[in-house]
Design a protein around this motif. Structure first.
Motif, PDB file in Angstrom:
ATOM      1  N   GLU A  15      54.460  21.140  63.895  1.00 43.12           N
ATOM      2  CA  GLU A  15      53.090  21.586  64.147  1.00 43.12           C
ATOM      3  C   GLU A  15      52.604  22.517  63.043  1.00 43.12           C
ATOM      4  OE1 GLU A  15      52.964  23.388  67.957  1.00 43.12           O
ATOM      5  OE2 GLU A  15      53.220  21.510  69.073  1.00 43.12           O
ATOM      6  N   PHE A  42      42.220  26.452  64.640  1.00 44.33           N
ATOM      7  CA  PHE A  42      43.558  26.204  65.173  1.00 44.33           C
ATOM      8  C   PHE A  42      43.985  27.319  66.128  1.00 44.33           C
ATOM      9  CE2 PHE A  42      44.365  23.838  60.994  1.00 44.33           C
ATOM     10  CZ  PHE A  42      43.926  22.645  61.532  1.00 44.33           C
ATOM     11  N   TRP A  76      46.906  26.098  68.841  1.00 45.67           N
ATOM     12  CA  TRP A  76      47.841  25.147  68.242  1.00 45.67           C
ATOM     13  C   TRP A  76      48.957  25.852  67.482  1.00 45.67           C
ATOM     14  CZ3 TRP A  76      44.107  20.831  66.047  1.00 45.67           C
ATOM     15  CH2 TRP A  76      43.537  20.162  67.147  1.00 45.67           C
ATOM     16  N   TYR A  77      48.883  27.163  67.388  1.00 46.49           N
ATOM     17  CA  TYR A  77      49.989  27.922  66.774  1.00 46.49           C
ATOM     18  C   TYR A  77      49.996  29.333  67.321  1.00 46.49           C
ATOM     19  CZ  TYR A  77      46.806  30.423  63.623  1.00 46.49           C
ATOM     20  OH  TYR A  77      45.825  31.225  63.100  1.00 46.49           O
TER      21      TYR A  77
END
Length: 214
Positions: free
Chosen positions: A155, A208, A213-214
């Protein structure tokens, strides 16, 4: 075991043999049971050790040890089961002339004790299967954790790639050294290009982050 029987015969020879040769059979079974009791206790402790260690050790060596132990217990169970069945048949089929009632009763009691020992072996076998299941569950959990770590790495690499793709495109376009690009003649275009590139990178990072997503 044979040595124990001989020692017992020396100590109780007259008492045993006066009941006939068949009186030796219960002694054999009793000595067999007494010899294997500490062995089974040690095996039970060993399988407890396997079960505890398999929670933290999922190496191939641990699997080999569990499978080796499982095979050993299965072989012993098979041998005990065969002896138990054969002696039960002997107890039923042997005529009274060869096996007097008193000796028959003692032999029956000894065979019953062997049957209980066989049940202990079966419990150890089931416990070994349980230890194998614990190992398999721990291995599956470890593989899941490794897979999750790999997914996290992928990812992050994907995020880095997504950020640098538009920047690489811009750098590629303006790195072609074509003098007829009109925007190249504007004063301050270099600094404006840096602002655009940093804005793109920052905007993607914010996106993001907002998408978690992180």
């Amino acid at each position: 075991m044979v040595g124990h029987v001989f020692a017992t015969m020396e100590a109780r020879g007259a008492e045993v043999l006066c009941k006939g040769p068949s009186a030796v059979l219960p002694l054999l079974f009793d000595e067999l049971i007494e010899d294997y009791k500490p062995v089974l206790e040690g095996w039970q402790n060993e399988i407890d050790h396997f079960e505890q260690d398999s929670l933290h050790n999922t190496s191939g060596q641990m699997l080999s040890e569990i499978l080796r132990f499982k095979k050993l217990v299965t072989q012993l169970r098979h041998s005990f089961n065969k002896v138990y069945r054969d002696q039960r048949r002997l107890l039923i089929a042997c005529p009274e002339a060869l096996l007097p009632p008193a000796n028959r009763s003692q032999l029956g009691q000894a065979i019953n004790r062997l049957g209980r020992l066989l049940l202990e072996v079966e419990e150890i076998r089931q416990h070994t299967s349980s230890a194998y299941q614990v190992y398999a569950a721990a291995l599956s959990l470890e593989m899941t954790r490794s897979s999750n770590r790999m997914n996290k790495i992928m990812e992050r690499l994907a995020i880095v790639t997504s950020i640098f793709m538009p920047l690489t495109f811009i750098v590629g376009v303006y790195g072609m050294n074509i003098p007829d690009m009109p925007e190249l003649h504007f004063q301050g275009f270099y600094f404006a290009l840096w602002v655009v590139m940093l804005s793109i990178a920052g905007g993607l990072l914010y996106f993001f982050k907002k998408m978690r997503w992180y």
